[in-house]
Design a protein around this motif. Sequence first.
Motif, PDB file in Angstrom:
ATOM      1  N   ILE A 147      46.350  49.383  33.705  1.00 25.35           N
ATOM      2  CA  ILE A 147      46.348  49.255  32.246  1.00 25.35           C
ATOM      3  C   ILE A 147      47.679  48.683  31.766  1.00 25.35           C
ATOM      4  N   ALA A 148      48.777  49.162  32.354  1.00 20.77           N
ATOM      5  CA  ALA A 148      50.098  48.659  31.972  1.00 20.77           C
ATOM      6  C   ALA A 148      50.225  47.169  32.254  1.00 20.77           C
ATOM      7  N   LEU A 149      49.710  46.727  33.412  1.00 18.08           N
ATOM      8  CA  LEU A 149      49.748  45.300  33.737  1.00 18.08           C
ATOM      9  C   LEU A 149      48.988  44.480  32.705  1.00 18.08           C
ATOM     10  N   GLN A 150      47.860  45.012  32.253  1.00 19.19           N
ATOM     11  CA  GLN A 150      47.071  44.309  31.248  1.00 19.19           C
ATOM     12  C   GLN A 150      47.798  44.264  29.907  1.00 19.19           C
ATOM     13  N   ASN A 151      48.607  45.278  29.628  1.00 19.74           N
ATOM     14  CA  ASN A 151      49.294  45.356  28.343  1.00 19.74           C
ATOM     15  C   ASN A 151      50.425  44.338  28.214  1.00 19.74           C
ATOM     16  N   ILE A 152      50.972  43.906  29.344  1.00 20.93           N
ATOM     17  CA  ILE A 152      52.094  42.961  29.272  1.00 20.93           C
ATOM     18  C   ILE A 152      51.662  41.626  28.656  1.00 20.93           C
ATOM     19  N   PRO A 153      50.639  40.945  29.199  1.00 18.58           N
ATOM     20  CA  PRO A 153      50.223  39.694  28.547  1.00 18.58           C
ATOM     21  C   PRO A 153      49.654  39.934  27.147  1.00 18.58           C
ATOM     22  N   GLU A 154      49.041  41.106  26.922  1.00 16.37           N
ATOM     23  CA  GLU A 154      48.542  41.405  25.577  1.00 16.37           C
ATOM     24  C   GLU A 154      49.698  41.486  24.593  1.00 16.37           C
ATOM     25  N   GLY A 155      50.807  42.107  25.003  1.00 13.91           N
ATOM     26  CA  GLY A 155      51.983  42.167  24.143  1.00 13.91           C
ATOM     27  C   GLY A 155      52.569  40.796  23.880  1.00 13.91           C
ATOM     28  N   MET A 156      52.465  39.909  24.881  1.00 10.01           N
ATOM     29  CA  MET A 156      52.963  38.547  24.708  1.00 10.01           C
ATOM     30  C   MET A 156      52.107  37.770  23.720  1.00 10.01           C
ATOM     31  N   VAL A 157      50.789  38.010  23.758  1.00 11.08           N
ATOM     32  CA  VAL A 157      49.858  37.271  22.908  1.00 11.08           C
ATOM     33  C   VAL A 157      49.952  37.698  21.445  1.00 11.08           C
ATOM     34  N   ILE A 158      50.192  38.970  21.207  1.00 15.35           N
ATOM     35  CA  ILE A 158      50.053  39.512  19.862  1.00 15.35           C
ATOM     36  C   ILE A 158      51.089  38.968  18.882  1.00 15.35           C
ATOM     37  N   ILE A 159      52.262  38.531  19.383  1.00 11.94           N
ATOM     38  CA  ILE A 159      53.314  38.142  18.454  1.00 11.94           C
ATOM     39  C   ILE A 159      53.093  36.768  17.840  1.00 11.94           C
TER      40      ILE A 159
END
Length: 251
Positions: A147-159
């Motif tokens: 889940i943490a690995l998935q959150n990294i690109p998600e955090g990059m996309v959201i900004i």
Amino acid sequence: MRIVLLTALGVGGATVFGTLLGFAFQKISHKFSDIVLGFAAGVMLSAAILGLVVPSIESGGSHSVLVTVAGVACGAVCLNLMDKLVPHLHRLVGVEQEQHGENAAKMNKVLLFVLAIAIHNLPEGIAAGVGFGSGDTAQALTIAGGIALQNIPEGMVIIAPMLAAGISRKRTFLAAASTGFIEVVGTLLGYFAVTVSAAILPFALAFAGGTMLYVISDEMIPETHSHGNERGATYALLAGFCLMLIMDFYI
């Protein structure tokens, strides 16, 4: 309890880490982000099957497979209903590409985008917490790691869409970080739910597995296949899945 709290902070903190990476590399190519997201999808797929679905069957008694199937179905349906209310990444990421229109309308879309990610992060956090509630710390850490690995690109996309809408960098960071905090809350909720009532553990494991499988199929894979890098993303998914198989076998 300490390891659960630290893991919850780690899962939520991965979104913050991804956000910081997004600020540092705003021009990062889709090819790279698709490979990272594909690898995360493979890790989550393995974690969902080995860490949630299989343990659900093994702990469900004489009718374990029926309990597991019901739990997986309920988890998927739950996220499907949430999708109808608040669409997620690949349906709203076009906000960053919007060039015209009223600023207020663009801001509303951006806020919806952030809200969508926050809402979808809650069941992901619950999945991590349920893993710890099962008592298998190694598997729980594997699930949380996926889940943490998935959150990294998600955090990059959201900004990107927030900055494009004119939101300040400070507010953009705070909004993105808040979506990670939701996962901290979800992790603790999932852990305490199955700790208080061990009877719901088989269903809860399957439910969490269903939510993860839904996210992988409905959100992550379509996103990795939307920029012309399907082959790279597919191999990255297989690499992530095989890595988790190896870790599960030896650890």
